[in-house]
Scaffold this motif. Structure first.
Motif, PDB file in Angstrom:
ATOM      1  N   LEU A 155      45.248  41.792  50.616  1.00 10.25           N
ATOM      2  CA  LEU A 155      43.930  41.629  51.253  1.00 10.25           C
ATOM      3  C   LEU A 155      43.854  40.281  51.958  1.00 10.25           C
ATOM      4  CD1 LEU A 155      41.591  42.997  48.407  1.00 10.25           C
ATOM      5  CD2 LEU A 155      42.169  44.153  50.550  1.00 10.25           C
ATOM      6  N   GLU A 173      35.296  45.731  58.209  1.00 11.83           N
ATOM      7  CA  GLU A 173      36.234  45.754  57.070  1.00 11.83           C
ATOM      8  C   GLU A 173      36.905  47.116  56.912  1.00 11.83           C
ATOM      9  OE1 GLU A 173      32.972  45.334  56.896  1.00 11.83           O
ATOM     10  OE2 GLU A 173      32.414  43.424  56.030  1.00 11.83           O
ATOM     11  N   THR A 222      40.316  47.038  54.847  1.00 12.79           N
ATOM     12  CA  THR A 222      39.986  46.645  53.469  1.00 12.79           C
ATOM     13  C   THR A 222      39.361  47.822  52.725  1.00 12.79           C
ATOM     14  OG1 THR A 222      39.552  44.441  54.345  1.00 12.79           O
ATOM     15  CG2 THR A 222      38.805  44.874  52.093  1.00 12.79           C
ATOM     16  N   THR A 244      41.891  50.502  51.955  1.00 11.41           N
ATOM     17  CA  THR A 244      42.771  50.069  50.861  1.00 11.41           C
ATOM     18  C   THR A 244      42.055  50.221  49.522  1.00 11.41           C
ATOM     19  OG1 THR A 244      43.705  48.456  52.391  1.00 11.41           O
ATOM     20  CG2 THR A 244      44.185  48.115  50.052  1.00 11.41           C
ATOM     21  N   MET A 267      33.610  42.002  50.403  1.00 14.04           N
ATOM     22  CA  MET A 267      34.943  42.264  50.963  1.00 14.04           C
ATOM     23  C   MET A 267      35.257  41.526  52.260  1.00 14.04           C
ATOM     24  SD  MET A 267      35.364  46.378  50.493  1.00 14.04           S
ATOM     25  CE  MET A 267      34.130  46.869  51.688  1.00 14.04           C
ATOM     26  N   HIS A 316      40.259  34.708  54.670  1.00 17.39           N
ATOM     27  CA  HIS A 316      39.479  34.863  53.435  1.00 17.39           C
ATOM     28  C   HIS A 316      39.257  33.462  52.862  1.00 17.39           C
ATOM     29  CE1 HIS A 316      38.471  38.946  52.507  1.00 17.39           C
ATOM     30  NE2 HIS A 316      39.657  39.364  52.877  1.00 17.39           N
ATOM     31  N   ASP A 338      38.544  38.146  48.969  1.00 18.61           N
ATOM     32  CA  ASP A 338      39.759  38.907  48.631  1.00 18.61           C
ATOM     33  C   ASP A 338      39.950  38.919  47.109  1.00 18.61           C
ATOM     34  OD1 ASP A 338      40.108  36.124  48.811  1.00 18.61           O
ATOM     35  OD2 ASP A 338      42.253  36.278  49.216  1.00 18.61           O
ATOM     36  N   THR A 378      37.228  41.246  45.534  1.00 22.14           N
ATOM     37  CA  THR A 378      37.560  42.666  45.699  1.00 22.14           C
ATOM     38  C   THR A 378      38.688  43.070  44.749  1.00 22.14           C
ATOM     39  OG1 THR A 378      36.859  42.569  48.002  1.00 22.14           O
ATOM     40  CG2 THR A 378      38.293  44.401  47.404  1.00 22.14           C
TER      41      THR A 378
END
Ligand code: NI
Length: 431
Positions: free
Chosen positions: A49, A59, A62, A65, A106, A128, A133, A136
């Motif tokens: 991430l 996002e 993200t 994922t 996120m 980030h 990151d 999350t």
């Protein structure tokens, strides 16, 4: 790995017959062992991430994922596309209610990373830099722990992966407010919510809590000081918005220093001044933009009122006019005092009495605040400072690094808060 978990699951029904503290200790040990077992996987998720940060309301990767990992874990109730790129999952325990929610944000920031880490951002200008990151990946790790223990959960856990915490692009809705609008706290109805944020000023191993106001309200303002353009050599023929703006800037700072009770935290900062095109022309207009932060609703209303009066009249005193936009960006993060009192022992059990510390109020904001306006909420800070790994730089800076050893502490904190809250609320033996 699986064998150890299964053994614990088999043991659990017997725990109901054992003294409460013993049952709590066994549960605590099971969470700790799972969190440690999953830690390398969580670090790998976090690094992936981190290498692929995305800005607020963008996002896409993200979210994809996150949804994939949740399904891999075995969670079937996974909803995507909530408030644009939000993901909401439900872990069903051995009964449907009560329901506790855990929230992670996120999105990343428009910052050019300068950490030199091998898994540094691959998206130029995006980083980030606020640790989302880590948030999350810790919530994914928590999902894995709680899914393993689902047979013994007296209720359900709603996992909220929220986009756009850092603010939306102009003209777009998003973040916590939009998630609430789209019903994230309903179906099933959520009883309380927990969230955490990494804190680079707190050493790894510590968790900080606070009852009541913890993070500040965020108001955003824009002031256009309108004057009359003139030759710089003959200012009396116009009305100088640069001089007026200078007085406005000085005057608004007296609101915090002299107009509001000094025992109440207030910060007013101006981040942008824009005006003028040439050295020998007094321009028509100067624009100021900034933010006001407070911890109390009455103080917040008073600051907004004073701001308007001080700006308008200071501008008028210099022959100019002020056009003010003062917008409510977010309420303060208010931790429900009853919930904090109830969950404080959980924090102490996870990190030890000495490492569960009280946080002073801070002046940054967090849109977790919106959930706390609807249901009892509790937000905690997770220590990620460790000089040995260079984790010393503040949030939102290009050098920000966090100590990954803190990830398993975060997973244990979130898992245990959920378990203990469900156990207490469902009327099971107290942990
Ligand atoms: Ni943040």
């Amino acid at each position: 790995m699986r064998r150890r978990t299964l053994r614990w699951l088999l043991v659990f029904p017997l725990l109901c017959l054992t003294p409460e503290s013993q049952a709590g200790d066994e549960g605590l040990a099971a969470v700790k062992s799972l969190a440690e077992q999953f830690a390398p996987q969580v670090v790998a998720w976090r690094r992936d991430l981190h290498a692929h940060p995305e800005l607020s309301n963008r996002e896409q990767r993200t979210a994809q994922t996150v949804a994939e990992i949740l399904r891999e874990i075995g969670i079937t109730d996974v909803r995507t596309g909530v408030a644009r790129h939000g993901v909401v999952a439900l872990i069903h325990g051995n009964r449907a209610t009560p329901v506790i929610a855990l929230r992670a944000d996120m999105d990343a920031l428009p910052v050019q990373e300068a950490t030199g880490l091998p898994f540094a951002s691959q998206n130029p200008g995006v980083m980030h830099a606020c640790g989302h990151d880590a948030h999350t990946s810790m919530l994914l790790g928590t999902a894995k722990v709680l899914f393993e223990l689902r047979e013994s959960l007296p209720g359900s856990v709603k996992l909220i992966f929220q986009p756009a915490e850092e603010g939306t692009p102009p003209g777009e809705e998003g973040g916590a407010a939009l998630m609430i609008k789209e019903g994230v706290l309903r179906e099933p109805e959520v009883g309380a919510i927990f969230g955490l944020h990494v804190a680079p000023d707190l050493p790894t191993g510590q968790v900080a809590y606070r009852a009541g106001g913890m993070l500040a309200s965020v108001d955003r303002f824009r002031v256009a000081v309108r004057g009359k353009q003139s030759h710089a050599a003959m200012p009396w023929q116009g009305a100088d918005p640069i001089v007026a703006a200078a007085h406005v800037i000085t005057a608004v700072h007296t609101i915090a220093s002299h107009r509001v009770d000094a025992r109440q935290p207030v910060v007013i900062s101006i981040g942008i001044i824009r005006g003028g095109q040439a050295w020998n022309i007094i321009p028509e207009q100067v624009v100021l933009e900034g933010t006001a932060r407070t911890h109390d609703k009455t103080v917040r209303d008073r600051v907004a009122e004073l701001f308007r009066t001080v700006v308008e009249q200071t501008a008028a005193a210099h022959g100019t006019q002020a056009e003010i936009e003062f917008s409510d960006y977010g309420p303060p993060v208010w931790n429900d005092p009853e919930l904090v009192a109830r969950m404080k022992p959980t924090l102490a059990r996870v990190v030890g009495e000495a490492n569960a510390v009280e946080s002073p109020p801070v002046m940054v904001g967090e849109d977790f605040a919106h959930y706390g306006q609807q249901i009892p909420g509790m937000f905690v800070f997770l220590g990620v400072r460790n000089e040995a790994v260079g984790a010393v730089h503040p949030l939102h800076t290009p050098q920000f690094v966090l100590d990954e050893a803190a990830l398993s502490v975060g997973i244990r904190t979130l898992s245990q808060l959920a378990i203990d809250w469900l156990t207490r609320t469902a009327g099971e033996p107290a942990p």
